[in-house]
Design an enzyme around this catalytic site. Structure first.
Site, PDB file in Angstrom:
ATOM      1  N   CYS A  85       0.821  -1.218   0.000  1.00 28.26           N
ATOM      2  CA  CYS A  85       0.000   0.000   0.000  1.00 28.26           C
ATOM      3  C   CYS A  85       0.852   1.264   0.000  1.00 28.26           C
ATOM      4  CB  CYS A  85      -0.945  -0.010   1.194  1.00 28.26           C
ATOM      5  SG  CYS A  85      -2.007  -1.471   1.200  1.00 28.26           S
ATOM      6  N   CYS A 208     -13.614   0.586   7.765  1.00 31.07           N
ATOM      7  CA  CYS A 208     -12.726   0.005   6.749  1.00 31.07           C
ATOM      8  C   CYS A 208     -12.787   0.837   5.472  1.00 31.07           C
ATOM      9  CB  CYS A 208     -13.168  -1.415   6.409  1.00 31.07           C
ATOM     10  SG  CYS A 208     -13.371  -2.475   7.861  1.00 31.07           S
ATOM     11  N   HIS A 334      -9.191   4.019  -1.571  1.00 30.56           N
ATOM     12  CA  HIS A 334      -7.839   3.474  -1.469  1.00 30.56           C
ATOM     13  C   HIS A 334      -7.498   2.629  -2.706  1.00 30.56           C
ATOM     14  CE1 HIS A 334      -4.154   1.983   0.083  1.00 30.56           C
ATOM     15  NE2 HIS A 334      -4.594   0.980   0.804  1.00 30.56           N
TER      16      HIS A 334
END
Lengths: 387, 387
Positions: A85, A208, A334
């Site tokens: 990430c 999340c 994301h």
């Protein structure tokens, strides 16, 4: 090391982009960054591309070269970098180094990811490539599982409550609502957050970040090219990268990521500033509890007080310690390889004074991008310049 | 830019390693490189890891951090780089740049791949990630298909014969037989090569490199640390990287790869030498025809004469233009991410005068690592130093 400035930024919206290929998404963001700068694309001397799971999820590698093709760049070195990430932040750091060390005068960092076309099992399996497969992956643990463990330990140690941690979600979702690039802004009550569908105890749905598609790009230049740059330049005063253990059991404490601590110390040292001098932060809130841990690891908030700071509104856009005015990963989304460059994009808008959630008097911004179970981290510090 | 030297090299055998994980294979090679150098591993300031298909084939990314963990390195920046089959060369170049630009005094480049556990369909599908999926992948074309097209065009244009091209295979397979790290050395007759099982017309079995497991590593240091280095150091006098089209139709001519030409020109310019000064070459012979095209792109052999040079024995270890004394990809094997670093390993042995297929009077060696359909290429030039 030469001074390095952001000459242009570009970003797609983060969210669902079913009808466009990943390389086309990246080209769109990068083309915008080049056009904004006013520089000729023939001057770009290096391209770094951050991506994590286009191999498993799309069967497509060599993205750095593909994107350079699409942009019509010269026969320059084009390199994909990967650190889970943190891939986007690593791409930024390498473009920064290419200019800072004098390898070239203009360098391009691009990040891209496509995830929303794949089903949840495929996405989970792809994201688990960020774990040490032999020690952690085979246990059945996933990233919500890891951060659920961290939450339990944090609440046990510091007495943080679900309502306090929910305030991170409320803030970021609210910020996202006012960010046109955000995937999932929302106006949520504490109850909606605390009673949402359970994902991995104690994490619930809004704790999340979503799976996302998106791309972001940053064009960097050496100081002596500033006269040719169209928008107000922003200086990169630090770019640091550090590693931590790739295994969960390799971390001495799940309430801290040593890669963040090391990268932050390196970045503050390079910039010659204290954490207190940072006007705002874009940090890696892949889960609500992650924002709290990260803010403490970065030295912005005293150990154990991250949840209280959130509950007191101190991390809001108008607070004394603004965090994730963009909406963060929780609300902006994301798209893994793009996230670190999206953080730079948001910070540059803040330092130009043009962000939709503008932090008043913003002069110094910090971005924090964390990979895997803390295996890789980048921390960058940017400073406003006068027009 | 500071002078940079190879302080140590390490490599596993290339071939089948069914019982060891990819990160352990990489650690084995890197540990050997560090131990050989005599330097303390705490001094390593950056790690670059080349890998291509561990995501799709093993479900394992973040290999740079995993390998650093295994080696017990400090909290340094650890980055995986990817440029298809050129990933190893790109890792080497970035470790070189880390030292040359003064980012650190000691940097480690590691390459690793595991492929032999997967079935042919999975390997073919993973390798096809190196193509532009939308323009070439969907056509059903594979890499043997691409190089089959190049062969047909080359023989049509230059009148090369199957027997001439078979001499590339005979030479490399023979060299491999004397290299203890090689996967598939063999003593083959022209008939055995020309009548072997057809893979993709006109390519037959021995014209194609095998799928391989393996790892190789190189430790690089700045000049002022040479006094602490145990083995005879070898200087890196050039490291260049360039891109070409990611699409087959994007190449103006299939008998040349523009990325090779650009990287070679950049490397010769940096080193300040002519191709004629190169003592030996380790180049990217993924297929027999590729060795011929590459040798011409590198300016080592006049256009259209590569096959004749091979047939006349001029590219043999004792020829005037030695190519792939290691056995090359055809015989040594092609663990993709490790290949470019394996080439450096072989070249360092040559320049120390300790190679099992020693080229007499070797003073300057060149390595050439090509990715995908020519999307990325690195060319490195190394020079012997006196002990």
């Amino acid at each position: 090391m030469r001074s390095v400035f952001v000459a242009g930024v570009g970003s797609t919206a983060f969210g669902r982009h079913p009808d466009i290929a990943i390389e086309a998404l990246a080209v769109r963001a990068a083309d915008a960054a080049i056009r904004e700068s006013g520089l000729d694309r023939a001057e770009v001397g290096a391209l770094y591309l951050g991506n994590f799971v286009a191999g498993p999820l799309l069967g497509q590698e060599v993205l750095a070269g593909l994107v350079a093709d699409g942009l019509g760049l010269p026969q320059i070195p084009c390199t994909k970098v990967e650190g889970a990430c943190a891939s986007g932040g690593i791409a930024f750091r390498h473009a920064y180094l290419a200019v800072a060390t004098g390898m070239c005068d203009v360098a391009l960092a691009v990040g891209a990811e496509k995830m929303t076309h794949a089903d949840t099992a495929a996405v989970t399996s792809a994201l688990n490539c960020a774990m040490d497969f032999r020690s952690d992956g085979v246990s059945g643990l996933t990233f919500p599982g890891l951060f659920g463990l961290a939450w339990r330990l944090y609440e046990e140690r510091y007495g943080a409550t679900r309502d306090q941690i929910s305030e991170v979600v409320r803030k970021n979702k609210g910020n996202g609502l006012r960010n046109p690039l955000a995937q999932m802004g929302a106006d949520l009550s504490r109850a909606e957050i605390g009673e949402a569908r359970l994902i991995c105890d104690p994490l619930r749905l809004y704790d999340c970040c979503p799976a996302s598609d998106g791309a972001a790009a940053v064009l960097l230049v050496a100081a002596d090219r500033l006269a040719d740059v169209v928008p107000q330049p922003v200086e990169v005063i630090a770019s640091a990268q550090a590693r931590g253990s790739a295994r969960i059991a390799g971390h001495p404490d799940l309430c801290t990521f040593e890669a963040t601590v090391a990268a932050a110390q390196g970045a503050y040292r390079q910039a010659g500033i204290d954490p207190a001098e940072v006007s705002f932060v874009e940090l890696h809130d892949c889960f609500s509890i992650a924002e709290i841990i990260d803010s403490e690891d970065l030295g912005l908030i005293p150990r154990g007080q991250g949840a209280a700071y959130a509950a007191e509104g101190r991390t809001a856009v108008r607070g004394d310690r603004p965090i994730n005015a963009s909406g963060g990963l929780l609300a902006k989304g994301h798209p893994v390889g793009a996230t670190g460059l999206g953080q730079i994009y948001e910070s540059v808008l803040q330092l130009r004074g043009t962000h939709p959630n503008q932090v008043k008097g913003a002069t110094i911004g910090l971005t924090h991008n964390l990979g895997g179970t803390g295996v890789a981290c980048t921390v960058n510090i940017l400073r406003a310049t006068d027009a």
